[in-house]
Design an enzyme around this catalytic site. Sequence first.
Site, short mmCIF file in Angstrom:
data_model
loop_
_atom_site.label_atom_id
_atom_site.label_comp_id
_atom_site.label_asym_id
_atom_site.label_seq_id
_atom_site.Cartn_x
_atom_site.Cartn_y
_atom_site.Cartn_z
N HIS A 75 3.38 -9.66 46.27
CA HIS A 75 4.72 -8.97 45.48
C HIS A 75 4.37 -8.74 43.97
O HIS A 75 3.92 -9.64 43.41
CB HIS A 75 6.01 -9.98 45.60
N PRO A 295 14.58 -25.22 43.23
CA PRO A 295 13.66 -24.34 43.88
C PRO A 295 13.90 -23.19 43.17
O PRO A 295 12.83 -22.03 43.39
CB PRO A 295 14.08 -24.36 45.26
N LYS A 299 8.47 -23.32 41.98
CA LYS A 299 7.30 -23.92 41.70
C LYS A 299 7.01 -25.12 42.16
O LYS A 299 5.75 -25.70 41.89
CB LYS A 299 7.82 -24.48 39.97
N TYR A 386 6.76 -17.01 36.23
CA TYR A 386 7.07 -16.97 37.41
C TYR A 386 5.67 -16.84 38.23
O TYR A 386 5.53 -17.39 39.12
CB TYR A 386 8.02 -15.63 37.86
#
Length: 394
Positions: A75, A295, A299, A386
Amino acid sequence: MTRRRTQVAIIGGGPAGLLLGQLLHRAGIDALLLERRSAEYVLGRIRAGVLEQGTVDVLERAGVAARLREEGLVHDGVEIGFQGRRHRIALKSLVGKSVTVYGQTDMTRDLMEARAASGADSLYEAEDVQLHDIGGTQPRVSFRHRGASHEIDCDFIAGCDGFHGVCRPSIPANQLSVFERVYPFGWLGLLADVPPPWSELVYANSERGFALASMRSPTRVRCYVQCGLDERVEDWSDVRFWDEFRRRIGEEIADQVTLAPSIEKSIAPLRSFVVEPLRFGRLFLAGDAAHIVPPTGAKGLNLAVSDVCYLHEALRDYYRERSERPLDEYSARCLRRVWKAERFSWWMTRQLHLFPGDAFDRRMQQTELEYLFESKAAQASMAENYVGLPLEAR
Ligand code: FAD
Ligand code: PHB
């Protein structure tokens, strides 16, 4: 009682323990793995779904990435839903990296298969695991297995037994500093076999609370809604779940959601937690045994992988060069990365959930998100975290 010897006793057969076993095996280091549950139980736990590029790289190096390469979904972006609109954070174009959607269950299965193929020893359903003499140079582990008592002599113990394990509590309390934040809500997750009508993950902040649209494969969705800490899974029929999810995720997606029957549903509380240091004598903690993140930042599994990568390097250097230094540096090296992931997960959690706070807090949250949607610099900062901060090279 039977007695045997290994170089490293690994406690816990989740992703941290299994990956450490695999990395040590490839370095020629003997390790015995003890897991309290059955292999089927471990594989039935539905948890993480997003791997950082650094995690994929470690799995490649461990020789367990063949299926991940085939089936993992890369993604290049992630979306944030707020006030009826979706805003894309273009990970790849902002910071040059992507994430891979691949279930923790699949990663665990790959690691279990590799361990079985290597002939390395794992004992499932090991009961009453206890650590002895961890402060000295000849630690031992005792346990029961199929009704018999066993003891293992080893050089080191790797505490990979998760948040509720036995390793962290075996360290004298006055040797550890604990940092903790408990959040006033949990996540209710649902897994269903239906193609996801979203192409990237959607994290939604709605007036009714947080929702996340995720996936496991082109034919399987994983969705979450924020719920109260006192709620019970039994009270959430599939119909109720999908109804709440659709109200939170935004109209466009809501219209495309199929009310598919769940194949799993569970509630997880949200917590930030770190102990320092990650070592006492010959015991080294790794993964959820040492730290927990909510969550929201995806990570937890990634941190377990980076800890284990550092631990295997330190053990490898110890056996190759008889050097204690990498072992002495292990805790500080992990914690530098852990705290940054704690910060990011705490930040994501704060911005996306409905908190009991006052109107000022809500306005701050709104302003933070508006700033994120307007500022390329803020988006790059979120994207950098991220996709995962880099692992430290040795
Ligand atoms: P665990 O997976 O907890 O494994 C520990 C093992 O030790 C278990 O198998 C346990 O049975 C065993 N054990 C415990 N006690 C003993 C004992 N006394 N003796 C022997 N064995 C014992 N992370 C991400 O990176 N990305 C995500 O997208 C993400 N999503 C998540 C979603 C949810 C709903 C949840 C709950 C977690 C999520 N996480 C995510 C976090 C991730 O699942 C964990 O961080 C990860 O499982 C940690 O791996 P571990 O091996 O350290 O611990
Ligand atoms: C998941 O797919 O389970 C998942 C994805 C992203 C998160 C947490 C969980 O942040």
